[in-house]
Design a protein around this motif. Structure first.
Motif, PDB file in Angstrom:
ATOM      1  N   SER A  10       0.511  -1.137  -0.394  1.00 26.03           N
ATOM      2  CA  SER A  10      -0.067   0.121  -0.152  1.00 26.03           C
ATOM      3  C   SER A  10       0.583   0.716  -0.115  1.00 26.03           C
ATOM      4  N   ASP A  11       0.115   1.849  -0.687  1.00 25.29           N
ATOM      5  CA  ASP A  11       1.106   4.333  -0.399  1.00 25.29           C
ATOM      6  C   ASP A  11       0.825   4.832  -0.028  1.00 25.29           C
ATOM      7  N   ILE A  12      -0.553   4.110   1.236  1.00 25.37           N
ATOM      8  CA  ILE A  12      -1.125   4.192   2.803  1.00 25.37           C
ATOM      9  C   ILE A  12      -0.262   4.548   3.529  1.00 25.37           C
ATOM     10  N   PRO A  13      -0.410   4.991   4.391  1.00 33.23           N
ATOM     11  CA  PRO A  13       0.277   5.106   5.666  1.00 33.23           C
ATOM     12  C   PRO A  13      -0.561   4.670   6.787  1.00 33.23           C
ATOM     13  N   GLY A  14       0.694   3.405   7.783  1.00 36.26           N
ATOM     14  CA  GLY A  14      -0.198   2.540   7.946  1.00 36.26           C
ATOM     15  C   GLY A  14      -0.223   3.292   9.812  1.00 36.26           C
ATOM     16  N   LYS A  15      -1.436   2.546  10.084  1.00 31.31           N
ATOM     17  CA  LYS A  15      -1.612   3.056  11.464  1.00 31.31           C
ATOM     18  C   LYS A  15      -1.707   2.363  12.810  1.00 31.31           C
ATOM     19  N   PRO A  16      -1.448   2.308  14.175  1.00 28.17           N
ATOM     20  CA  PRO A  16      -1.018   1.582  14.926  1.00 28.17           C
ATOM     21  C   PRO A  16      -1.891   1.683  14.946  1.00 28.17           C
ATOM     22  N   THR A  17      -2.518  -0.572  15.594  1.00 28.49           N
ATOM     23  CA  THR A  17      -3.561  -0.722  16.209  1.00 28.49           C
ATOM     24  C   THR A  17      -4.157  -0.002  17.295  1.00 28.49           C
ATOM     25  N   SER A  18      -3.325   0.481  18.446  1.00 26.48           N
ATOM     26  CA  SER A  18      -4.265   1.688  19.086  1.00 26.48           C
ATOM     27  C   SER A  18      -4.546   2.768  18.837  1.00 26.48           C
ATOM     28  N   ALA A  19      -4.822   3.189  17.900  1.00 24.21           N
ATOM     29  CA  ALA A  19      -4.695   4.313  16.791  1.00 24.21           C
ATOM     30  C   ALA A  19      -6.231   3.844  16.552  1.00 24.21           C
ATOM     31  N   SER A  20      -6.916   3.063  16.790  1.00 20.85           N
ATOM     32  CA  SER A  20      -8.394   2.800  16.666  1.00 20.85           C
ATOM     33  C   SER A  20      -9.082   2.206  17.733  1.00 20.85           C
ATOM     34  N   ARG A  21      -7.929   1.940  18.806  1.00 23.52           N
ATOM     35  CA  ARG A  21      -8.691   1.205  19.512  1.00 23.52           C
ATOM     36  C   ARG A  21      -9.890   1.332  20.302  1.00 23.52           C
ATOM     37  N   THR A  22     -10.657   1.151  20.451  1.00 18.98           N
ATOM     38  CA  THR A  22     -12.481   1.833  21.008  1.00 18.98           C
ATOM     39  C   THR A  22     -13.109   0.754  22.104  1.00 18.98           C
ATOM     40  N   THR A  23     -13.346   1.585  23.171  1.00 19.69           N
ATOM     41  CA  THR A  23     -14.629   0.533  23.992  1.00 19.69           C
ATOM     42  C   THR A  23     -15.658   1.107  24.283  1.00 19.69           C
ATOM     43  N   LEU A  24     -16.679   0.304  24.388  1.00 19.61           N
ATOM     44  CA  LEU A  24     -17.794   0.742  24.020  1.00 19.61           C
ATOM     45  C   LEU A  24     -18.494   0.207  25.796  1.00 19.61           C
ATOM     46  N   SER A  25     -19.250   1.542  27.056  1.00 16.58           N
ATOM     47  CA  SER A  25     -19.178   0.782  28.316  1.00 16.58           C
ATOM     48  C   SER A  25     -21.020   0.653  27.978  1.00 16.58           C
ATOM     49  N   HIS A  26     -21.737  -0.027  28.367  1.00 16.49           N
ATOM     50  CA  HIS A  26     -23.298   0.129  28.792  1.00 16.49           C
ATOM     51  C   HIS A  26     -23.773  -0.500  29.546  1.00 16.49           C
ATOM     52  N   ILE A  27     -24.856   0.273  30.343  1.00 12.67           N
ATOM     53  CA  ILE A  27     -25.353  -0.338  32.061  1.00 12.67           C
ATOM     54  C   ILE A  27     -26.499  -1.077  31.368  1.00 12.67           C
ATOM     55  N   MET A  28     -26.955  -2.746  31.690  1.00 10.74           N
ATOM     56  CA  MET A  28     -27.894  -3.506  30.557  1.00 10.74           C
ATOM     57  C   MET A  28     -29.349  -3.481  31.832  1.00 10.74           C
ATOM     58  N   THR A  29     -30.365  -2.794  31.010  1.00  9.05           N
ATOM     59  CA  THR A  29     -31.497  -2.986  32.004  1.00  9.05           C
ATOM     60  C   THR A  29     -32.722  -4.022  31.379  1.00  9.05           C
ATOM     61  N   ALA A  30     -34.009  -3.864  32.072  1.00 10.81           N
ATOM     62  CA  ALA A  30     -34.883  -5.121  32.093  1.00 10.81           C
ATOM     63  C   ALA A  30     -35.223  -5.158  30.931  1.00 10.81           C
ATOM     64  N   GLY A  31     -35.270  -3.923  30.207  1.00 10.17           N
ATOM     65  CA  GLY A  31     -35.541  -3.619  28.608  1.00 10.17           C
ATOM     66  C   GLY A  31     -34.806  -4.304  27.669  1.00 10.17           C
ATOM     67  N   ASP A  32     -33.376  -4.483  27.718  1.00 11.34           N
ATOM     68  CA  ASP A  32     -32.685  -5.824  27.364  1.00 11.34           C
ATOM     69  C   ASP A  32     -32.435  -6.992  27.302  1.00 11.34           C
ATOM     70  N   THR A  33     -33.534  -7.629  28.248  1.00 13.23           N
ATOM     71  CA  THR A  33     -33.644  -9.106  28.698  1.00 13.23           C
ATOM     72  C   THR A  33     -34.243  -9.829  26.874  1.00 13.23           C
ATOM     73  N   ASN A  34     -34.681 -11.389  27.754  1.00  9.19           N
ATOM     74  CA  ASN A  34     -35.034 -11.991  27.296  1.00  9.19           C
ATOM     75  C   ASN A  34     -35.829 -12.856  28.032  1.00  9.19           C
ATOM     76  N   LEU A  35     -36.282 -14.229  27.203  1.00  5.69           N
ATOM     77  CA  LEU A  35     -37.554 -14.723  27.929  1.00  5.69           C
ATOM     78  C   LEU A  35     -36.778 -15.488  29.260  1.00  5.69           C
ATOM     79  N   LEU A  36     -35.782 -15.132  29.118  1.00  3.51           N
ATOM     80  CA  LEU A  36     -34.527 -16.254  30.576  1.00  3.51           C
ATOM     81  C   LEU A  36     -34.806 -14.786  31.340  1.00  3.51           C
TER      82      LEU A  36
END
Length: 182
Positions: A10-36
Motif C-alpha cells: 500500500s502507498d497509504i501510511p499504516g496506522k498502529p492498532t492503538s490508533a482506533s482501539r475503542t471501548t463502548l460501555s453500557h448498563i444493561m436494563t430490563a428492556g435488554d432481557t430475553n424470556l429467561l
C-alpha cells in the motif's frame, strides 16, 4: 513496522492498532432481557457491531460497513444491572477490508469485582466511498506481541472464510450443472 502481505502493498501510511482501539460501555436494563431474564444475545451483538463499526471507521478514516460476523461466542450470561464493556481493535487489513476483534466484558455496576469476559467476536468490515464502492484502507501496524499474534490469527480466519466461500460456490456451480439448482 507494518506486517503486510506482499500482494497487498500500500502507498497509504499504516496506522498502529492503538490508533482506533475503542471501548463502548453500557448498563444493561430490563428492556435488554430475553424470556429467561438474562440479556438478549441480539443486544450484545448490536453493541459488538456498533463498537466494531466505530473502530473500522476510525481506522479507515471514513465509512465502513459490516461484511461478515463470525465466531461470535457467548461465554457467560449477562444480567440486568451489569455494566458491559465492549472492547475492539483492528486485527488485520486487506485492500479495503478490515478484521475487527471484539471482547465483551461484564461487571456488576454496584460491586468492585473485576470484569469477567462474557463474549467475543470477529467481524469483517469493508471501507466504502460516498457511492458505496470499496475504498483502500491503511495497513494496520501491530504494536505488541499480542497484536502480532492477533494479526496472524486473523490471516488464518481470512483464509478459512475465503476457502469456505469458494467451496460453497463450487458446490452451487456443480449442482447447477447437474440441473439441481434450487
Amino acid at each position: 513496522m507494518t506486517i503486510q502481505d506482499p500482494d497487498l502493498e500500500s502507498d497509504i501510511p499504516g496506522k498502529p492498532t492503538s490508533a482506533s482501539r475503542t471501548t463502548l460501555s453500557h448498563i444493561m436494563t430490563a428492556g435488554d432481557t430475553n424470556l429467561l431474564g438474562t440479556v438478549h444475545g441480539g443486544v450484545i451483538m448490536k453493541l459488538v457491531d456498533d463498537v466494531a463499526g466505530a473502530v473500522a471507521g476510525r481506522h479507515s478514516g471514513g465509512p465502513a460497513v459490516t461484511a461478515s460476523m463470525d465466531e461470535m461466542a457467548f461465554l457467560e450470561p449477562v444480567k440486568v444491572g451489569d455494566l458491559v464493556h465492549v472492547q475492539a481493535q483492528v486485527n488485520w487489513t486487506g485492500r479495503s477490508s478490515m478484521e475487527v476483534g471484539v471482547r465483551v466484558m461484564a461487571e456488576r455496576w454496584n460491586e468492585s469485582t473485576p470484569a469477567v469476559q462474557v463474549g467475543s467476536a470477529y467481524l469483517v468490515f469493508a471501507a466504502v466511498d460516498e457511492a458505496g464502492k470499496p475504498r483502500r484502507v491503511p495497513p494496520v501496524e501491530p504494536e505488541t506481541e499480542k497484536d502480532r499474534r492477533r494479526y496472524q490469527e486473523a490471516q488464518i480466519r481470512r483464509t478459512h472464510r475465503l476457502a469456505r466461500r469458494r467451496a460453497i460456490m463450487d458446490l452451487r456451480e456443480s449442482r447447477n450443472a447437474e440441473g439441481l439448482a434450487d
